[in-house]
Design an enzyme around this catalytic site. Structure first.
Site, PDB file in Angstrom:
ATOM      1  N   TYR A   2      32.595  31.949  36.915  1.00  0.00           N
ATOM      2  CA  TYR A   2      31.435  32.198  36.056  1.00  0.00           C
ATOM      3  C   TYR A   2      30.322  31.189  36.311  1.00  0.00           C
ATOM      4  O   TYR A   2      29.177  31.422  35.930  1.00  0.00           O
ATOM      5  CB  TYR A   2      31.811  32.125  34.575  1.00  0.00           C
ATOM      6  N   HIS A  36      42.892  33.685  37.915  1.00  0.00           N
ATOM      7  CA  HIS A  36      41.949  34.722  37.506  1.00  0.00           C
ATOM      8  C   HIS A  36      42.393  36.120  37.927  1.00  0.00           C
ATOM      9  O   HIS A  36      42.195  37.089  37.205  1.00  0.00           O
ATOM     10  CB  HIS A  36      40.560  34.408  38.073  1.00  0.00           C
TER      11      HIS A  36
END
Length: 273
Positions: free
Chosen positions: A48, A104
């Site tokens: 991110y 992730h």
């Protein structure tokens, strides 16, 4: 705030604040707003590129670190790169430890990535480690490889894909089910306007969005809704003063279409495990 107890004894709020697609320049302000409203669990990720904003907001909040639960995710692949990434995340977050770090998504060398997280866990840099977007076969590989059991699997979960196939597996292995996209993104308006949802909202004097979140948290599914609208942030957090009945929860199962909003990763398709 209700809590879930992870399989290593660590407690985690059943609701957090997500920062997916929050621009780095806006993250600090966004997280500060969430913390002021009452959120104590924040979810970020290396990919991110907004960990620094999360760290700045936490540092400036004045909230005792032990009263917060910070999750980040590694996208690095392999042992050495993951160890380096963990240290970089700690630096960006300006923290001495991370409450939860998860892989992730499954990668080419997930086993060695997980080993790096396990070593960081044993060294006290991370309080708990887990996975995201892993199917049962992939989790089995982790369980056979490591003596540190993953505490959580963060997977796409919403009214139209309730993950009924993987849920019993997670429960059997004491792995907490965490939902990303709990409102189903582009399906959100459609879900909220379903007659059954609007009827429940009227009965409990809440919003349709609150019904969707409460249905998951009552099942001990951790949710991390995201919003930059202050009213929505407050509304999302204000779901713990009512409970759906068992019959009402059961009734919502008929809306499970096993429909993914992104069809990613393909290994999570229910036909692939």
């Amino acid at each position: 705030m209700e809590q879930v107890t992870l399989n290593n004894g660590v407690q985690m709020p059943v609701m957090g604040f997500g920062t997916f697609q929050t621009p780095p320049a806006l993250t600090e302000e966004s997280v500060e707003r969430a913390l002021k409203i009452g959120y104590r669990s924040i979810d970020t990720a290396q990919v991110y590129e907004n960990e620094a904003g999360v760290g700045a907001a936490v540092k400036n909040s004045g909230i005792v670190r032990q009263n917060l639960f910070i999750t980040t995710k590694t996208q690095t692949d392999g042992y050495d790169e993951t160890i380096k990434g963990i240290d970089e995340s700690l630096k960006k977050l300006q923290m001495g430890y991370i409450d939860l770090m998860i892989i992730h998504w499954p990668m080419g060398n997930s086993l060695e990535t997980y080993r790096a997280m396990a070593d960081a866990y044993k060294a006290g840099k991370i309080r708990a480690i887990g996975l995201s977007n892993f199917n049962p076969a992939q989790i089995d590989a982790i369980l056979k490889y490591s003596d540190v059991k993953p505490v959580i699997d963060q997977i796409e979960t919403h009214l139209y894909w309730q993950q009924s196939k993987i849920a019993p597996y997670l429960a059997e292995h004491e792995i907490v089910h965490e939902a990303w996209a709990p409102f189903g993104e582009e399906y959100a308006k459609e879900m909220i306007q379903l007659p059954e949802i609007t009827e429940l909202a009227k009965k409990y004097n809440v919003s349709g969005a609150q019904i969707l979140l409460r249905a998951m948290t009552q099942q001990k599914i951790v949710v991390i809704p995201k919003s930059n609208n202050e009213a929505h942030l407050k509304s999302n957090l204000d779901i713990f003063n009512f409970k759906l009945t068992d019959a009402e929860l059961e009734g919502l199962k008929k809306f499970d279409k096993h429909r993914s909003i992104k069809d990613w990763p393909v290994s999570m398709r229910e036909t692939n495990y």
